[in-house]
Scaffold this active site. Structure first.
Site: not given
Ligand code: BG6
Length: 462
Positions: A168, A367
Protein backbone atom coordinates in the site's frame (compact mmCIF):
# COMPACT_ATOMS: atom_id res chain seq x y z
CA UNK A 1 -21.24 -31.51 1.99
CA UNK A 2 -21.89 -29.83 -1.31
CA UNK A 3 -19.53 -27.10 -2.40
CA UNK A 4 -21.33 -24.26 -4.13
CA UNK A 5 -18.36 -21.94 -4.55
CA UNK A 6 -15.40 -23.93 -5.80
CA UNK A 7 -12.13 -22.07 -6.44
CA UNK A 8 -9.50 -22.83 -9.09
CA UNK A 9 -6.90 -25.49 -8.45
CA UNK A 10 -3.89 -24.38 -6.38
CA UNK A 11 -5.75 -21.34 -5.09
CA UNK A 12 -3.72 -19.51 -2.44
CA UNK A 13 -5.42 -19.63 0.96
CA UNK A 14 -3.68 -17.83 3.75
CA UNK A 15 -3.13 -14.52 5.44
CA UNK A 16 -0.88 -11.50 5.52
CA UNK A 17 1.03 -9.76 8.29
CA UNK A 18 3.84 -7.26 8.68
CA UNK A 19 7.08 -7.12 10.64
CA UNK A 20 6.29 -4.17 12.91
CA UNK A 21 2.84 -5.52 13.62
CA UNK A 22 3.83 -9.00 14.72
CA UNK A 23 7.57 -9.53 15.32
CA UNK A 24 8.10 -7.81 18.64
CA UNK A 25 11.72 -8.11 19.87
CA UNK A 26 11.81 -4.44 19.04
CA UNK A 27 15.16 -3.83 20.67
CA UNK A 28 16.71 -7.28 20.54
CA UNK A 29 19.54 -8.81 18.59
CA UNK A 30 20.85 -5.57 17.17
CA UNK A 31 17.64 -4.48 15.45
CA UNK A 32 17.81 -0.87 14.25
CA UNK A 33 14.94 1.44 15.13
CA UNK A 34 12.21 2.57 12.77
CA UNK A 35 9.95 5.63 12.62
CA UNK A 36 7.42 3.79 14.79
CA UNK A 37 9.88 3.60 17.69
CA UNK A 38 10.71 7.27 17.39
CA UNK A 39 7.10 8.39 17.13
CA UNK A 40 6.15 6.30 20.15
CA UNK A 41 9.00 7.80 22.13
CA UNK A 42 7.91 11.30 21.20
CA UNK A 43 4.14 10.92 21.48
CA UNK A 44 3.01 7.73 23.24
CA UNK A 45 -0.44 9.30 23.61
CA UNK A 46 -0.96 8.87 19.86
CA UNK A 47 -1.17 5.09 20.35
CA UNK A 48 -4.33 3.42 21.63
CA UNK A 49 -3.93 2.72 25.37
CA UNK A 50 -0.29 3.75 25.04
CA UNK A 51 0.81 0.40 23.61
CA UNK A 52 3.92 0.34 21.42
CA UNK A 53 5.03 -2.30 18.90
CA UNK A 54 7.94 -3.45 21.05
CA UNK A 55 6.38 -6.80 22.00
CA UNK A 56 3.54 -7.22 19.47
CA UNK A 57 2.61 -10.91 19.08
CA UNK A 58 6.24 -11.92 19.61
CA UNK A 59 6.57 -13.74 16.29
CA UNK A 60 10.32 -13.30 16.59
CA UNK A 61 10.33 -15.93 19.34
CA UNK A 62 7.11 -17.79 18.59
CA UNK A 63 7.26 -18.23 14.82
CA UNK A 64 7.37 -22.02 15.10
CA UNK A 65 4.20 -22.15 17.15
CA UNK A 66 2.48 -19.70 14.80
CA UNK A 67 3.50 -21.53 11.64
CA UNK A 68 2.20 -24.74 13.15
CA UNK A 69 -1.15 -23.03 13.71
CA UNK A 70 -1.12 -21.66 10.17
CA UNK A 71 -0.74 -25.15 8.87
CA UNK A 72 -3.45 -26.37 11.18
CA UNK A 73 -5.95 -23.87 9.81
CA UNK A 74 -5.17 -24.72 6.21
CA UNK A 75 -2.76 -22.02 5.06
CA UNK A 76 -0.89 -22.91 1.89
CA UNK A 77 0.69 -19.44 1.70
CA UNK A 78 1.57 -16.61 4.08
CA UNK A 79 2.73 -13.06 3.39
CA UNK A 80 5.02 -11.38 5.89
CA UNK A 81 7.37 -8.44 5.59
CA UNK A 82 11.06 -8.16 6.26
CA UNK A 83 11.95 -5.35 8.60
CA UNK A 84 14.51 -3.26 6.75
CA UNK A 85 15.87 -1.90 10.03
CA UNK A 86 16.22 -5.39 11.50
CA UNK A 87 18.14 -6.67 8.51
CA UNK A 88 20.24 -3.55 7.92
CA UNK A 89 20.16 -1.58 11.19
CA UNK A 90 21.43 1.66 9.65
CA UNK A 91 19.41 1.30 6.46
CA UNK A 92 22.60 0.88 4.42
CA UNK A 93 25.82 -1.05 4.92
CA UNK A 94 26.25 -3.62 7.63
CA UNK A 95 23.92 -6.63 7.55
CA UNK A 96 22.66 -7.99 10.86
CA UNK A 97 23.51 -11.70 10.88
CA UNK A 98 20.98 -12.40 13.64
CA UNK A 99 18.25 -11.05 11.37
CA UNK A 100 19.44 -13.18 8.47
CA UNK A 101 19.25 -16.19 10.72
CA UNK A 102 15.74 -15.27 11.88
CA UNK A 103 14.32 -14.73 8.38
CA UNK A 104 16.03 -17.91 7.15
CA UNK A 105 14.43 -19.82 9.99
CA UNK A 106 10.99 -18.40 9.22
CA UNK A 107 11.26 -19.14 5.51
CA UNK A 108 12.53 -22.65 6.10
CA UNK A 109 9.87 -23.38 8.69
CA UNK A 110 7.12 -22.21 6.32
CA UNK A 111 8.45 -24.34 3.48
CA UNK A 112 8.79 -27.33 5.76
CA UNK A 113 5.09 -26.95 6.51
CA UNK A 114 4.15 -26.60 2.83
CA UNK A 115 3.32 -22.94 3.23
CA UNK A 116 4.59 -20.77 0.38
CA UNK A 117 6.34 -17.67 1.75
CA UNK A 118 5.32 -14.37 0.12
CA UNK A 119 7.72 -11.63 1.16
CA UNK A 120 7.03 -7.88 1.32
CA UNK A 121 10.06 -5.61 1.42
CA UNK A 122 8.44 -2.50 2.81
CA UNK A 123 5.36 -2.29 5.01
CA UNK A 124 5.27 1.27 6.44
CA UNK A 125 8.47 0.85 8.51
CA UNK A 126 11.10 3.37 7.49
CA UNK A 127 14.40 2.76 9.31
CA UNK A 128 15.11 5.68 11.59
CA UNK A 129 18.52 6.35 10.07
CA UNK A 130 16.83 6.61 6.67
CA UNK A 131 14.15 8.95 8.03
CA UNK A 132 16.93 11.19 9.33
CA UNK A 133 18.09 11.44 5.73
CA UNK A 134 14.60 12.52 4.65
CA UNK A 135 12.75 9.22 4.29
CA UNK A 136 10.99 8.82 0.95
CA UNK A 137 11.64 12.48 0.18
CA UNK A 138 15.30 11.63 -0.32
CA UNK A 139 16.75 10.00 -3.42
CA UNK A 140 19.58 8.68 -1.26
CA UNK A 141 16.97 6.62 0.60
CA UNK A 142 15.43 5.47 -2.69
CA UNK A 143 18.85 4.14 -3.72
CA UNK A 144 19.38 2.56 -0.33
CA UNK A 145 16.06 0.75 -0.70
CA UNK A 146 17.20 -0.61 -4.08
CA UNK A 147 20.32 -2.00 -2.40
CA UNK A 148 18.29 -3.43 0.47
CA UNK A 149 15.96 -5.15 -2.03
CA UNK A 150 18.93 -6.65 -3.85
CA UNK A 151 20.35 -7.91 -0.56
CA UNK A 152 17.04 -9.64 0.24
CA UNK A 153 16.80 -11.28 -3.20
CA UNK A 154 20.33 -12.59 -2.84
CA UNK A 155 19.87 -13.84 0.69
CA UNK A 156 16.45 -15.43 0.33
CA UNK A 157 15.65 -15.67 -3.40
CA UNK A 158 16.73 -19.30 -3.60
CA UNK A 159 13.60 -20.18 -1.56
CA UNK A 160 11.24 -17.20 -1.75
CA UNK A 161 9.54 -17.09 -5.13
CA UNK A 162 6.86 -14.45 -4.56
CA UNK A 163 8.17 -10.96 -3.83
CA UNK A 164 6.30 -7.75 -3.09
CA UNK A 165 8.13 -4.44 -3.21
CA UNK A 166 5.72 -2.28 -1.22
CA UNK A 167 2.55 -2.74 0.77
CA UNK A 168 0.00 0.00 0.00
CA UNK A 169 2.51 2.67 -1.05
CA UNK A 170 -0.19 5.35 -0.97
CA UNK A 171 -0.69 4.90 2.78
CA UNK A 172 2.62 6.41 3.96
CA UNK A 173 1.74 9.37 1.72
CA UNK A 174 -1.72 9.72 3.25
CA UNK A 175 -0.58 9.01 6.79
CA UNK A 176 2.77 10.80 6.85
CA UNK A 177 2.21 13.73 4.48
CA UNK A 178 -1.54 14.44 4.31
CA UNK A 179 -3.76 13.20 7.10
CA UNK A 180 -1.51 12.98 10.15
CA UNK A 181 -1.70 9.31 11.09
CA UNK A 182 1.92 8.24 10.42
CA UNK A 183 5.25 9.80 11.27
CA UNK A 184 6.59 12.34 10.16
CA UNK A 185 3.10 13.94 10.49
CA UNK A 186 3.70 16.48 7.77
CA UNK A 187 0.70 18.07 6.07
CA UNK A 188 1.85 19.05 2.60
CA UNK A 189 0.29 17.70 -0.58
CA UNK A 190 3.22 18.60 -2.78
CA UNK A 191 5.74 16.86 -0.55
CA UNK A 192 3.34 13.92 -0.36
CA UNK A 193 3.32 13.66 -4.13
CA UNK A 194 7.11 13.68 -4.16
CA UNK A 195 7.08 10.89 -1.58
CA UNK A 196 4.65 8.90 -3.73
CA UNK A 197 6.77 9.42 -6.82
CA UNK A 198 10.02 8.50 -5.08
CA UNK A 199 8.38 5.38 -3.68
CA UNK A 200 7.40 4.49 -7.24
CA UNK A 201 11.02 4.94 -8.36
CA UNK A 202 12.21 2.77 -5.48
CA UNK A 203 9.70 0.10 -6.50
CA UNK A 204 11.05 0.11 -10.05
CA UNK A 205 14.63 -0.10 -8.82
CA UNK A 206 13.71 -3.22 -6.84
CA UNK A 207 11.95 -4.74 -9.86
CA UNK A 208 15.00 -4.01 -12.00
CA UNK A 209 17.37 -5.63 -9.50
CA UNK A 210 15.07 -8.61 -9.28
CA UNK A 211 14.88 -9.13 -13.03
CA UNK A 212 18.64 -8.80 -13.40
CA UNK A 213 19.17 -11.62 -10.91
CA UNK A 214 17.04 -14.03 -12.94
CA UNK A 215 15.58 -15.79 -9.93
CA UNK A 216 14.25 -19.15 -11.03
CA UNK A 217 10.42 -19.29 -11.04
CA UNK A 218 10.38 -16.05 -9.11
CA UNK A 219 7.93 -13.23 -9.62
CA UNK A 220 7.67 -9.73 -8.32
CA UNK A 221 4.70 -7.48 -7.73
CA UNK A 222 3.30 -4.79 -5.48
CA UNK A 223 0.35 -4.70 -3.10
CA UNK A 224 -2.10 -1.85 -3.74
CA UNK A 225 -5.19 -0.89 -1.79
CA UNK A 226 -7.43 -0.35 -4.78
CA UNK A 227 -10.33 1.31 -3.03
CA UNK A 228 -12.99 1.78 -5.73
CA UNK A 229 -14.44 5.29 -6.02
CA UNK A 230 -18.21 5.34 -6.39
CA UNK A 231 -19.94 8.60 -7.32
CA UNK A 232 -22.99 9.64 -5.32
CA UNK A 233 -25.03 9.91 -8.53
CA UNK A 234 -24.68 10.04 -12.28
CA UNK A 235 -24.66 13.83 -12.14
CA UNK A 236 -21.68 14.98 -14.18
CA UNK A 237 -20.14 16.84 -11.24
CA UNK A 238 -20.33 13.73 -9.04
CA UNK A 239 -18.79 11.64 -11.81
CA UNK A 240 -15.95 14.10 -12.21
CA UNK A 241 -15.35 14.13 -8.42
CA UNK A 242 -15.19 10.32 -8.33
CA UNK A 243 -12.84 10.32 -11.29
CA UNK A 244 -10.42 12.65 -9.49
CA UNK A 245 -10.52 10.50 -6.35
CA UNK A 246 -9.82 7.44 -8.46
CA UNK A 247 -6.93 9.14 -10.23
CA UNK A 248 -5.26 10.27 -7.03
CA UNK A 249 -5.89 7.27 -4.81
CA UNK A 250 -5.84 4.34 -7.26
CA UNK A 251 -4.52 5.07 -10.71
CA UNK A 252 -1.52 7.05 -9.36
CA UNK A 253 0.14 3.72 -8.56
CA UNK A 254 -1.85 1.24 -10.62
CA UNK A 255 -1.05 2.74 -14.03
CA UNK A 256 2.70 3.15 -13.66
CA UNK A 257 3.20 -0.34 -12.20
CA UNK A 258 1.04 -2.11 -14.80
CA UNK A 259 1.27 0.18 -17.84
CA UNK A 260 4.59 1.92 -17.24
CA UNK A 261 3.29 5.48 -17.21
CA UNK A 262 1.21 7.91 -15.21
CA UNK A 263 -2.31 8.83 -16.34
CA UNK A 264 -2.22 12.00 -18.45
CA UNK A 265 -5.22 13.42 -16.57
CA UNK A 266 -3.37 13.09 -13.28
CA UNK A 267 -0.32 14.87 -14.63
CA UNK A 268 -2.58 17.62 -15.92
CA UNK A 269 -4.33 17.99 -12.57
CA UNK A 270 -1.03 18.23 -10.71
CA UNK A 271 0.39 20.63 -13.27
CA UNK A 272 -2.59 22.99 -13.00
CA UNK A 273 -2.18 23.03 -9.24
CA UNK A 274 1.58 23.36 -9.11
CA UNK A 275 1.96 19.92 -7.54
CA UNK A 276 4.22 18.13 -10.00
CA UNK A 277 7.12 16.27 -8.34
CA UNK A 278 10.80 16.58 -9.30
CA UNK A 279 11.65 13.90 -11.82
CA UNK A 280 15.25 12.94 -12.59
CA UNK A 281 16.81 11.85 -15.84
CA UNK A 282 16.10 8.21 -16.50
CA UNK A 283 13.07 7.96 -14.17
CA UNK A 284 10.56 7.74 -17.01
CA UNK A 285 12.47 4.91 -18.69
CA UNK A 286 12.91 3.12 -15.39
CA UNK A 287 9.14 3.18 -14.85
CA UNK A 288 8.41 2.17 -18.42
CA UNK A 289 10.76 -0.81 -18.39
CA UNK A 290 10.02 -2.38 -15.04
CA UNK A 291 6.43 -3.55 -14.96
CA UNK A 292 5.14 -5.93 -12.31
CA UNK A 293 4.45 -9.63 -12.87
CA UNK A 294 1.36 -9.58 -10.65
CA UNK A 295 -0.66 -7.42 -8.29
CA UNK A 296 -1.75 -7.94 -4.72
CA UNK A 297 -5.05 -6.22 -4.04
CA UNK A 298 -5.98 -5.07 -0.55
CA UNK A 299 -9.66 -4.37 -0.16
CA UNK A 300 -11.46 -3.22 2.96
CA UNK A 301 -14.02 -0.63 1.96
CA UNK A 302 -15.28 1.50 -0.90
CA UNK A 303 -14.75 5.24 -1.29
CA UNK A 304 -17.97 7.15 -1.95
CA UNK A 305 -17.57 10.55 -3.46
CA UNK A 306 -19.65 13.60 -4.33
CA UNK A 307 -18.91 16.93 -5.95
CA UNK A 308 -17.47 19.59 -3.67
CA UNK A 309 -20.28 21.43 -1.91
CA UNK A 310 -18.47 24.26 -0.20
CA UNK A 311 -15.53 26.29 -1.37
CA UNK A 312 -12.44 25.13 0.54
CA UNK A 313 -10.87 27.64 2.88
CA UNK A 314 -8.20 29.27 0.66
CA UNK A 315 -5.78 29.28 3.59
CA UNK A 316 -6.21 25.61 4.46
CA UNK A 317 -3.59 23.21 3.12
CA UNK A 318 -4.44 21.70 -0.25
CA UNK A 319 -5.50 18.04 -0.08
CA UNK A 320 -6.86 15.42 -2.47
CA UNK A 321 -10.17 16.30 -0.79
CA UNK A 322 -9.80 19.84 -2.11
CA UNK A 323 -11.19 18.38 -5.33
CA UNK A 324 -14.06 16.27 -4.02
CA UNK A 325 -16.11 15.55 -0.90
CA UNK A 326 -16.48 12.17 0.72
CA UNK A 327 -20.05 10.94 0.66
CA UNK A 328 -21.86 9.06 3.41
CA UNK A 329 -24.41 7.01 1.57
CA UNK A 330 -27.61 6.63 3.60
CA UNK A 331 -28.19 3.04 4.61
CA UNK A 332 -24.62 1.93 4.03
CA UNK A 333 -23.53 -1.19 5.89
CA UNK A 334 -20.87 -0.38 8.43
CA UNK A 335 -18.19 -2.02 10.48
CA UNK A 336 -18.90 0.43 13.29
CA UNK A 337 -15.77 -0.46 15.24
CA UNK A 338 -13.34 0.55 12.56
CA UNK A 339 -15.72 3.10 11.03
CA UNK A 340 -15.37 1.51 7.62
CA UNK A 341 -18.19 0.73 5.21
CA UNK A 342 -18.63 -2.90 4.20
CA UNK A 343 -19.44 -3.29 0.52
CA UNK A 344 -18.69 -6.80 -0.66
CA UNK A 345 -19.31 -6.19 -4.34
CA UNK A 346 -16.35 -3.80 -4.37
CA UNK A 347 -13.99 -6.76 -4.63
CA UNK A 348 -15.75 -7.87 -7.81
CA UNK A 349 -15.68 -4.38 -9.30
CA UNK A 350 -11.92 -4.16 -8.72
CA UNK A 351 -11.27 -7.49 -10.41
CA UNK A 352 -13.47 -6.68 -13.39
CA UNK A 353 -11.66 -3.36 -13.76
CA UNK A 354 -8.29 -5.16 -13.76
CA UNK A 355 -9.62 -7.58 -16.35
CA UNK A 356 -11.08 -4.97 -18.67
CA UNK A 357 -8.57 -2.16 -18.34
CA UNK A 358 -5.30 -3.67 -17.11
CA UNK A 359 -4.74 -6.64 -19.38
CA UNK A 360 -6.28 -9.07 -16.91
CA UNK A 361 -3.00 -9.07 -15.01
CA UNK A 362 -2.45 -11.92 -12.58
CA UNK A 363 -3.59 -10.86 -9.14
CA UNK A 364 -4.76 -12.09 -5.77
CA UNK A 365 -6.54 -10.61 -2.78
CA UNK A 366 -3.62 -9.84 -0.54
CA UNK A 367 -5.67 -8.39 2.35
CA UNK A 368 -9.33 -8.30 3.32
CA UNK A 369 -10.63 -8.41 6.86
CA UNK A 370 -12.66 -7.02 9.68
CA UNK A 371 -11.32 -5.34 12.80
CA UNK A 372 -13.61 -5.60 15.83
CA UNK A 373 -13.31 -4.14 19.33
CA UNK A 374 -13.63 -6.14 22.57
CA UNK A 375 -14.04 -9.50 20.92
CA UNK A 376 -13.76 -11.24 24.28
CA UNK A 377 -17.44 -10.49 24.84
CA UNK A 378 -18.25 -13.00 22.11
CA UNK A 379 -16.58 -15.94 23.85
CA UNK A 380 -18.76 -19.07 23.74
CA UNK A 381 -17.49 -22.46 24.94
CA UNK A 382 -14.00 -21.07 25.36
CA UNK A 383 -13.54 -19.60 21.90
CA UNK A 384 -14.48 -16.33 20.24
CA UNK A 385 -17.59 -16.82 18.14
CA UNK A 386 -16.73 -14.37 15.36
CA UNK A 387 -19.56 -15.39 13.06
CA UNK A 388 -19.63 -11.77 11.80
CA UNK A 389 -16.10 -12.33 10.43
CA UNK A 390 -17.13 -15.58 8.76
CA UNK A 391 -20.06 -13.77 7.11
CA UNK A 392 -17.77 -10.95 6.05
CA UNK A 393 -15.32 -13.33 4.37
CA UNK A 394 -18.04 -15.49 2.84
CA UNK A 395 -19.77 -12.56 1.20
CA UNK A 396 -16.52 -11.25 -0.22
CA UNK A 397 -15.55 -14.71 -1.44
CA UNK A 398 -18.88 -15.08 -3.26
CA UNK A 399 -18.18 -11.94 -5.26
CA UNK A 400 -14.59 -13.00 -5.83
CA UNK A 401 -15.81 -16.34 -7.09
CA UNK A 402 -18.16 -14.61 -9.51
CA UNK A 403 -15.29 -12.53 -10.88
CA UNK A 404 -13.26 -15.70 -11.47
CA UNK A 405 -16.24 -17.32 -13.23
CA UNK A 406 -16.23 -14.29 -15.49
CA UNK A 407 -12.59 -14.76 -16.39
CA UNK A 408 -10.67 -12.60 -13.90
CA UNK A 409 -7.13 -13.80 -13.29
CA UNK A 410 -7.37 -14.17 -9.49
CA UNK A 411 -5.00 -16.62 -7.85
CA UNK A 412 -5.79 -16.44 -4.16
CA UNK A 413 -7.29 -14.90 -1.07
CA UNK A 414 -5.35 -13.77 1.97
CA UNK A 415 -7.00 -12.54 5.10
CA UNK A 416 -5.77 -9.71 7.26
CA UNK A 417 -4.59 -11.28 9.47
CA UNK A 418 -3.42 -14.54 11.02
CA UNK A 419 -3.28 -13.44 14.66
CA UNK A 420 -4.61 -10.28 16.34
CA UNK A 421 -1.92 -7.79 15.51
CA UNK A 422 -0.68 -4.38 16.55
CA UNK A 423 -2.45 -1.93 14.26
CA UNK A 424 -0.21 1.14 14.13
CA UNK A 425 -1.70 3.98 16.16
CA UNK A 426 -4.79 1.86 16.87
CA UNK A 427 -2.50 -0.66 18.61
CA UNK A 428 -4.80 -3.49 19.78
CA UNK A 429 -8.09 -1.59 19.56
CA UNK A 430 -9.49 -3.62 16.67
CA UNK A 431 -8.81 -7.33 16.47
CA UNK A 432 -8.45 -8.86 13.01
CA UNK A 433 -7.03 -12.34 13.55
CA UNK A 434 -8.21 -15.86 12.93
CA UNK A 435 -6.34 -16.41 16.16
CA UNK A 436 -7.02 -14.57 19.40
CA UNK A 437 -4.02 -13.12 21.18
CA UNK A 438 -4.02 -12.73 24.95
CA UNK A 439 -1.86 -9.66 25.40
CA UNK A 440 -0.82 -10.51 28.94
CA UNK A 441 0.15 -14.14 28.45
CA UNK A 442 0.75 -14.26 24.67
CA UNK A 443 -1.53 -17.30 24.61
CA UNK A 444 -2.96 -18.13 21.21
CA UNK A 445 -6.53 -19.44 20.81
CA UNK A 446 -8.24 -20.20 17.53
CA UNK A 447 -11.44 -18.27 16.88
CA UNK A 448 -14.48 -19.81 15.20
CA UNK A 449 -13.41 -18.25 11.88
CA UNK A 450 -10.14 -20.21 12.05
CA UNK A 451 -12.03 -23.51 12.10
CA UNK A 452 -14.22 -22.25 9.29
CA UNK A 453 -11.36 -21.14 7.00
CA UNK A 454 -9.67 -24.48 7.59
CA UNK A 455 -12.65 -26.21 5.97
CA UNK A 456 -12.76 -23.68 3.15
CA UNK A 457 -9.11 -24.28 2.38
CA UNK A 458 -9.49 -28.07 2.65
CA UNK A 459 -12.46 -28.07 0.25
CA UNK A 460 -11.03 -25.30 -1.89
CA UNK A 461 -14.39 -23.59 -1.54
CA UNK A 462 -17.56 -23.62 0.54
C1 BG6 B 1 -3.85 -2.31 5.76
C2 BG6 B 1 -2.43 -2.51 6.18
O1 BG6 B 1 -3.97 -1.00 5.38
O2 BG6 B 1 -4.87 -2.46 6.69
C3 BG6 B 1 -2.25 -3.18 7.52
O3 BG6 B 1 -1.67 -3.15 5.20
C4 BG6 B 1 -3.32 -2.73 8.50
O4 BG6 B 1 -0.96 -2.89 7.97
C5 BG6 B 1 -4.67 -3.13 7.91
O5 BG6 B 1 -3.15 -3.20 9.78
C6 BG6 B 1 -5.88 -2.81 8.80
O6 BG6 B 1 -5.95 -1.46 9.10
P1 BG6 B 1 -5.85 -0.92 10.57
O7 BG6 B 1 -5.59 0.54 10.42
O8 BG6 B 1 -7.17 -1.17 11.22
O9 BG6 B 1 -4.74 -1.64 11.22
Amino acid sequence: MSIKYKFPKNFWWGSAASATQMEGAGREDDKGLSIWDLWYEKEPNRFFQGISSEVASDFYHRYKEDIKLMKEIGHNSFRFSISWSRLIPDGTGRINEKAVEFYNNVINELIKNNIEPFVTLYHFDMPLEMQYKGGWESREVVDAYGEYAKTCFKLFGDRVKVWITHNEPIVPVEGGYLHDFHYPNIVDFKRGIQVGFNTMVSHCKAVKEFKSLNIQNGKIGVVLNLTPSYPRSSNIADLEAANIADLIYNRSFLEPVVKGEYPKELIQLFKENDLLPCVENGDKELIKNNLVDFLGVNYYMPRRVKAKENMPNPNAPMMPETFFDNYEMPGRKMNVYRGWEIYEKGIYDIMINLKNNYGNIECYVSENGMGVENEERFIKDGIIDDSYRIDFVKEHLKWLHKSIQEGCNVKGYHMWTFIDSWSWSNAYKNRYGFVQLDLKTQKRTLKKSAYWIKEVSKNNGF
